[in-house]
Design a protein around this motif. Structure first.
Motif, short mmCIF file in Angstrom:
data_model
loop_
_atom_site.label_atom_id
_atom_site.label_comp_id
_atom_site.label_asym_id
_atom_site.label_seq_id
_atom_site.Cartn_x
_atom_site.Cartn_y
_atom_site.Cartn_z
N VAL A 13 -33.37 4.07 -2.49
CA VAL A 13 -34.05 5.36 -2.62
C VAL A 13 -34.92 5.63 -1.40
CG1 VAL A 13 -35.58 6.78 -4.04
CG2 VAL A 13 -34.12 5.04 -5.12
N GLY A 14 -34.73 6.80 -0.81
CA GLY A 14 -35.60 7.30 0.24
C GLY A 14 -36.50 8.39 -0.29
N ALA A 15 -37.38 8.90 0.56
CA ALA A 15 -38.38 9.87 0.11
C ALA A 15 -38.21 11.22 0.82
CB ALA A 15 -39.79 9.35 0.36
N LEU A 16 -38.48 12.29 0.06
CA LEU A 16 -38.49 13.65 0.57
C LEU A 16 -39.92 14.18 0.57
CD1 LEU A 16 -35.57 15.12 -1.59
CD2 LEU A 16 -35.39 14.23 0.75
N ASN A 17 -40.17 15.23 1.36
CA ASN A 17 -41.45 15.91 1.27
C ASN A 17 -41.36 17.02 0.22
OD1 ASN A 17 -40.22 18.18 2.50
ND2 ASN A 17 -40.79 17.48 4.55
N SER A 18 -42.40 17.82 0.10
CA SER A 18 -42.43 18.83 -0.96
C SER A 18 -41.46 19.98 -0.72
CB SER A 18 -43.85 19.39 -1.12
OG SER A 18 -44.26 20.02 0.08
N SER A 19 -40.89 20.04 0.48
CA SER A 19 -39.89 21.05 0.77
C SER A 19 -38.47 20.49 0.64
CB SER A 19 -40.08 21.59 2.19
OG SER A 19 -39.37 22.80 2.37
N LEU A 20 -38.38 19.29 0.04
CA LEU A 20 -37.10 18.63 -0.21
C LEU A 20 -36.34 18.33 1.09
CD1 LEU A 20 -35.83 20.48 -3.42
CD2 LEU A 20 -37.32 18.48 -3.22
N GLU A 21 -37.11 18.02 2.14
CA GLU A 21 -36.56 17.53 3.39
C GLU A 21 -37.01 16.07 3.55
OE1 GLU A 21 -34.57 19.36 5.10
OE2 GLU A 21 -34.96 21.34 4.23
N ILE A 22 -36.28 15.32 4.38
CA ILE A 22 -36.60 13.90 4.54
C ILE A 22 -38.07 13.75 4.96
CG2 ILE A 22 -35.82 13.81 6.95
CD1 ILE A 22 -35.26 11.02 4.35
N SER A 23 -38.78 12.85 4.29
CA SER A 23 -40.20 12.64 4.55
C SER A 23 -40.42 11.88 5.85
CB SER A 23 -40.81 11.86 3.39
OG SER A 23 -42.09 11.37 3.72
N ASP A 24 -41.55 12.15 6.49
CA ASP A 24 -41.94 11.36 7.66
C ASP A 24 -42.14 9.90 7.29
OD1 ASP A 24 -41.90 13.63 9.21
OD2 ASP A 24 -44.07 13.97 9.09
N HIS A 25 -42.47 9.65 6.00
CA HIS A 25 -42.72 8.28 5.56
C HIS A 25 -41.44 7.47 5.39
CE1 HIS A 25 -46.95 9.09 4.70
NE2 HIS A 25 -46.59 10.19 4.09
N SER A 26 -40.34 8.13 5.12
CA SER A 26 -39.12 7.44 4.70
C SER A 26 -38.37 6.85 5.88
CB SER A 26 -38.21 8.41 3.94
OG SER A 26 -37.14 7.73 3.33
N PHE A 27 -38.03 5.57 5.77
CA PHE A 27 -37.23 4.96 6.83
C PHE A 27 -35.83 5.55 6.82
CE2 PHE A 27 -34.47 1.77 8.73
CZ PHE A 27 -35.11 1.60 9.94
N ARG A 28 -35.31 5.81 8.00
CA ARG A 28 -33.97 6.40 8.13
C ARG A 28 -32.91 5.30 8.11
NH1 ARG A 28 -38.13 10.02 8.18
NH2 ARG A 28 -37.56 12.00 9.14
N PHE A 29 -32.42 5.02 6.93
CA PHE A 29 -31.36 4.02 6.75
C PHE A 29 -30.09 4.75 6.34
CE2 PHE A 29 -29.24 0.83 3.89
CZ PHE A 29 -28.87 -0.05 4.89
N ASN A 30 -29.04 4.60 7.12
CA ASN A 30 -27.85 5.42 6.94
C ASN A 30 -27.19 5.26 5.58
OD1 ASN A 30 -27.91 6.74 9.44
ND2 ASN A 30 -26.96 5.00 10.47
N ASN A 31 -27.36 4.12 4.96
CA ASN A 31 -26.69 3.87 3.68
C ASN A 31 -27.59 4.09 2.47
OD1 ASN A 31 -24.24 3.23 4.91
ND2 ASN A 31 -24.86 1.11 5.23
N THR A 32 -28.71 4.78 2.66
CA THR A 32 -29.58 5.10 1.53
C THR A 32 -28.80 5.97 0.54
OG1 THR A 32 -31.54 5.04 2.94
CG2 THR A 32 -31.74 6.18 0.82
N ASP A 33 -28.83 5.59 -0.73
CA ASP A 33 -28.03 6.30 -1.74
C ASP A 33 -28.52 7.71 -2.00
OD1 ASP A 33 -25.98 4.37 -2.53
OD2 ASP A 33 -27.66 3.16 -3.21
N ILE A 34 -29.83 7.87 -2.19
CA ILE A 34 -30.36 9.19 -2.57
C ILE A 34 -31.84 9.25 -2.22
CG2 ILE A 34 -30.97 8.49 -4.94
CD1 ILE A 34 -29.98 11.33 -5.81
N CYS A 35 -32.31 10.46 -1.91
CA CYS A 35 -33.72 10.68 -1.61
C CYS A 35 -34.32 11.63 -2.65
CB CYS A 35 -33.89 11.27 -0.22
SG CYS A 35 -33.30 10.21 1.13
N PHE A 36 -35.57 11.37 -2.99
CA PHE A 36 -36.28 12.17 -3.98
C PHE A 36 -37.71 12.38 -3.47
CE2 PHE A 36 -38.25 13.42 -7.92
CZ PHE A 36 -37.22 14.05 -8.61
N PRO A 37 -38.40 13.43 -3.91
CA PRO A 37 -39.77 13.65 -3.45
C PRO A 37 -40.66 12.42 -3.63
CG PRO A 37 -39.00 15.60 -4.57
CD PRO A 37 -37.93 14.57 -4.74
N GLY A 38 -41.37 12.09 -2.57
CA GLY A 38 -42.27 10.93 -2.60
C GLY A 38 -43.54 11.15 -1.80
N ASP A 39 -43.76 12.36 -1.31
CA ASP A 39 -44.96 12.66 -0.52
C ASP A 39 -46.07 13.19 -1.40
OD1 ASP A 39 -43.87 11.87 1.85
OD2 ASP A 39 -44.08 13.81 2.86
#
Length: 362
Positions: A262-288
């Motif tokens: 699981v990776g993290a999204l910001n409140s605009s449902l875009e990849i979060s600055d906090h989330s590490f960019r791993f190509n095989n991440t299954d899914i991202c959800f809001p985490g900011d």
């Protein structure tokens, strides 16, 4: 929160979901204007984007104020609680469909423990409590699941909060095992041995395991344990890891194929600055800046935190709902369903799976 407008933005005088054409005075903000945002909200979908911003004067503007569909401002300042995302994705409706089966799903949370004194963590069906540590004279609570940091309490609110006061978890109503694998996040006591100890204690009594933590190094013994549990049908949901100023790494066990990462999204449902960019991440959800339960001995018992740690219990909760929907689902089938709820987005050269901006359907 100040924001810079970079496109003409119509000013709505009422809730956009209720009055889609309520700009009677033809008022708008123009590029270069500054607006003061109170909070995000959901409203009328325009150009596939239903996120709006409430301003200090109680008016509303659509969030698509720049070319990539966002108002330009520091997203890390926006705080959203579990209920905000519940309304967006329909968690309550999903739970209602499996209400008579949720208690049959056993969910284990591996973290810093939880503060069971919190009103939104009272009345839960907790059946097992484990600690990977032994008590010491200096730290007598170390051998318990009492949370001294708050990380586990925060994640627990997201995952299965009771809603007694404010936080209703995604999978409210499940049967719970609490396991303490670290004293604090980012390495405080966390080790291969603490994770293995927890997995061996809860593996046979769990359908879902949520891990908002990880190790920097691969380990064969840990991988073998993960594979064995997955082969038994256990669904392990793990945070992929965070980055700071572009520096970070993907962690284990999330990197293993047998985990749902699981990776993290910001409140605009875009990849979060906090989330590490791993190509095989299954899914991202809001985490900011997710607001959830905090420790009872702190000034505020509801606190905001950010990272893939916060996104993970959301996905673990959805996995629990899917397991209640069909107890025969394997981790691969649950991963497939989660991917059906996602869409591919890009950030620069990085491609990732983001939860779709819509109500989820079983």
């Amino acid at each position: 929160m100040k924001a810079l407008v970079t496109k003409n933005l119509n000013i709505r005088t009422g809730l956009p979901a209720l009055a889609p054409n309520n700009n009677p005075n033809d008022l708008f903000y123009k590029p270069g204007d500054t607006i003061d945002i109170v909070e995000p909200c959901f409203g009328e979908t325009h150009r596939e984007n239903s996120i709006w911003y409430k301003l200090v004067d109680a008016s509303f503007v659509w969030s698509g104020g720049v070319e990539d569909g966002r108002v330009l401002f520091p997203f890390r300042e926006i705080k959203t609680d579990v209920e905000f995302w519940s309304q967006r994705f329909g968690f309550a409706e999903l739970r209602a469909q499996v209400a008579d089966r949720l208690q049959q799903v056993r969910v284990s949370i591996l973290d810093t423990g939880i503060d069971e004194r919190h009103p939104d963590l009272q009345g839960l069906n907790i059946v097992k409590r484990f600690s990977a540590f032994d008590a010491t004279p200096e730290l007598p609570d170390l051998g318990t699941t009492n949370d001294a940091h708050g990380h586990g309490t925060h994640c627990a609110g997201i995952l299965f909060g009771s809603g007694n006061k404010r936080i209703t978890g995604v999978a409210k109503g499940v049967t719970i095992n609490v396991c303490r694998i670290m004293v604090q996040p980012r390495g405080g006591g966390l080790s291969k041995d603490s994770i293995l100890s927890a997995l061996r204690k809860v593996g046979d009594i769990s359908e879902i395991i949520s891990i908002s933590a990880g190790l920097s190094a691969d380990d064969e013994e840990l991988k073998n344990e993960i594979v064995a549990l997955a082969n038994k049908g256990v669904v392990i949901v793990a945070a992929i890891g965070n980055q700071v100023n572009g520096n970070g790494f993907a962690v284990f066990p999330a990197q293993y194929e047998e985990c749902i990462s699981v990776g993290a999204l910001n409140s605009s449902l875009e990849i979060s600055d906090h989330s590490f960019r791993f190509n095989n991440t299954d899914i991202c959800f809001p985490g900011d800046n997710i607001v959830s339960a905090g420790l009872m001995d702190r000034p505020d018992i509801y606190v905001s935190d950010s990272g893939t740690s916060m996104a993970t219990p959301f996905i673990a909760g959805l996995a629990a709902i899917l397991k209640a929907h069909n107890s025969a689902f394997t981790f691969k089938e649950i991963r497939t369903k989660l991917l059906e709820w996602s869409e591919t987005k890009t950030s620069g050269n990085f491609s990732y799976k983001s939860i779709k901006n819509q109500k989820l359907q079983l």
